[in-house]
Design a protein around this motif. Sequence first.
Motif, PDB file in Angstrom:
ATOM      1  N   GLY A  12      36.834  63.347  21.465  1.00 35.17           N
ATOM      2  CA  GLY A  12      35.797  63.538  22.474  1.00 35.17           C
ATOM      3  C   GLY A  12      34.747  62.449  22.413  1.00 35.17           C
ATOM      4  O   GLY A  12      34.342  62.004  21.337  1.00 35.17           O
ATOM      5  N   SER A  13      34.291  61.998  23.586  1.00 34.78           N
ATOM      6  CA  SER A  13      33.255  60.983  23.666  1.00 34.78           C
ATOM      7  C   SER A  13      32.468  61.194  24.951  1.00 34.78           C
ATOM      8  O   SER A  13      33.053  61.441  26.006  1.00 34.78           O
ATOM      9  N   THR A  14      31.153  61.094  24.863  1.00 36.35           N
ATOM     10  CA  THR A  14      30.327  61.391  26.037  1.00 36.35           C
ATOM     11  C   THR A  14      30.303  60.242  27.036  1.00 36.35           C
ATOM     12  O   THR A  14      30.246  60.469  28.243  1.00 36.35           O
ATOM     13  N   ARG A  15      30.362  59.014  26.554  1.00 35.29           N
ATOM     14  CA  ARG A  15      30.199  57.876  27.464  1.00 35.29           C
ATOM     15  C   ARG A  15      31.511  57.211  27.869  1.00 35.29           C
ATOM     16  O   ARG A  15      31.604  56.586  28.909  1.00 35.29           O
ATOM     17  N   LEU A  16      32.521  57.317  27.031  1.00 36.16           N
ATOM     18  CA  LEU A  16      33.799  56.668  27.314  1.00 36.16           C
ATOM     19  C   LEU A  16      34.909  57.637  26.941  1.00 36.16           C
ATOM     20  O   LEU A  16      35.118  57.930  25.772  1.00 36.16           O
ATOM     21  N   LYS A  17      35.619  58.136  27.939  1.00 40.71           N
ATOM     22  CA  LYS A  17      36.606  59.189  27.737  1.00 40.71           C
ATOM     23  C   LYS A  17      37.711  58.750  26.771  1.00 40.71           C
ATOM     24  O   LYS A  17      38.266  57.664  26.905  1.00 40.71           O
ATOM     25  N   GLU A  18      37.985  59.624  25.800  1.00 38.96           N
ATOM     26  CA  GLU A  18      39.035  59.382  24.806  1.00 38.96           C
ATOM     27  C   GLU A  18      38.948  57.957  24.251  1.00 38.96           C
ATOM     28  O   GLU A  18      39.924  57.220  24.176  1.00 38.96           O
ATOM     29  N   LYS A  19      37.764  57.612  23.812  1.00 40.70           N
ATOM     30  CA  LYS A  19      37.456  56.245  23.384  1.00 40.70           C
ATOM     31  C   LYS A  19      38.433  55.676  22.350  1.00 40.70           C
ATOM     32  O   LYS A  19      38.859  54.521  22.487  1.00 40.70           O
ATOM     33  N   GLU A 222      31.952  48.278  29.770  1.00 43.94           N
ATOM     34  CA  GLU A 222      31.487  46.902  29.600  1.00 43.94           C
ATOM     35  C   GLU A 222      31.752  46.407  28.181  1.00 43.94           C
ATOM     36  O   GLU A 222      32.124  45.248  27.975  1.00 43.94           O
ATOM     37  N   ASP A 223      31.569  47.294  27.213  1.00 41.95           N
ATOM     38  CA  ASP A 223      31.863  46.932  25.820  1.00 41.95           C
ATOM     39  C   ASP A 223      33.346  46.603  25.653  1.00 41.95           C
ATOM     40  O   ASP A 223      33.706  45.656  24.940  1.00 41.95           O
ATOM     41  N   LYS A 225      35.394  45.326  27.797  1.00 49.05           N
ATOM     42  CA  LYS A 225      35.675  43.999  28.357  1.00 49.05           C
ATOM     43  C   LYS A 225      35.168  42.896  27.436  1.00 49.05           C
ATOM     44  O   LYS A 225      35.863  41.906  27.192  1.00 49.05           O
ATOM     45  N   LEU A 226      33.949  43.075  26.920  1.00 47.65           N
ATOM     46  CA  LEU A 226      33.377  42.058  26.033  1.00 47.65           C
ATOM     47  C   LEU A 226      34.176  41.939  24.746  1.00 47.65           C
ATOM     48  O   LEU A 226      34.500  40.827  24.293  1.00 47.65           O
ATOM     49  N   VAL A 227      34.515  43.074  24.152  1.00 50.29           N
ATOM     50  CA  VAL A 227      35.264  43.067  22.891  1.00 50.29           C
ATOM     51  C   VAL A 227      36.641  42.445  23.082  1.00 50.29           C
ATOM     52  O   VAL A 227      37.128  41.703  22.214  1.00 50.29           O
ATOM     53  N   GLU A 228      37.279  42.719  24.214  1.00 48.80           N
ATOM     54  CA  GLU A 228      38.586  42.109  24.474  1.00 48.80           C
ATOM     55  C   GLU A 228      38.492  40.593  24.505  1.00 48.80           C
ATOM     56  O   GLU A 228      39.338  39.892  23.948  1.00 48.80           O
ATOM     57  N   GLN A 229      37.431  40.052  25.095  1.00 41.83           N
ATOM     58  CA  GLN A 229      37.221  38.605  25.120  1.00 41.83           C
ATOM     59  C   GLN A 229      36.984  38.071  23.699  1.00 41.83           C
ATOM     60  O   GLN A 229      37.583  37.053  23.313  1.00 41.83           O
ATOM     61  N   LYS A 230      36.154  38.738  22.935  1.00 44.66           N
ATOM     62  CA  LYS A 230      35.797  38.256  21.605  1.00 44.66           C
ATOM     63  C   LYS A 230      36.981  38.353  20.643  1.00 44.66           C
ATOM     64  O   LYS A 230      37.128  37.513  19.739  1.00 44.66           O
TER      65      LYS A 230
END
Length: 235
Positions: A12-19, A222-223, A225-230
């Motif tokens: 469970g995650s409040t901001r990103l489903k099934e994080k 957004e995180d 996308k950024l993490v995928e780039q990094k």
Amino acid sequence: MRRIIVIPSRLGSTRLKEKPLQLIKGKPLIRWVVEGCLKTGEEVILATDSERIAEVVQDLSLRVVFTPSDLPSGSDRVAHAIKDIEVDYVINYQGDEPFVYKEDIERLFSALEDVPVATLAIHDPDAYRDPSSVKVVLDNDQRALYFSRSPIPYMKGNSSIYPLKHVGIYAFRKEVLMDFVSWKPSTLEKLESLEQLRLLERGVRIKVLLSSNYYHGVDTEEDLKLVEQKLTFYL
């Protein structure tokens, strides 16, 4: 001296489903974290409330401990996983932090020889006014004076050190972790929504190790996308 990395991960995650299951470069987030921790050569446990999370790492060499879904925090999940294990030092490695560095893991464990709790911070001016990024200020021995979502310290001038963004990875002596999760949430902890303030309000010293490595947790699209780039440069 036995030491273990425990990765708490709940579905469970409040901001990103099934994080934990969100894909980054075709691989679930939790698998990035687990594989990174295993590469350090340390003993690793995954503490999770989900069979689905466990399934995506079942081929890896680690122990999985299933924890109740209603535990209030990652620290409680870590404590539950090790409560019956003879271990001296434990690192709570957040299940949404895909960047893992062997040298920082070693520094965190080594710090526990002198202090009861240790954590990490990085110099990050971009985090200064972002309430989702936790800032920390230090004393002369690099122990935490305070953590806040507010912009601390007040930057009247420029600093080569501040602002410092806290990286939510914690190393504990086991007995301190077990005490920590037995205490009720403290006043400042509830105001800031930062559980590490419970330790400071109880007078527990937290050593803050400064790192020049890149860290970025995943909480939003957004995180991701950024993490995928990094991660392209991290590999």
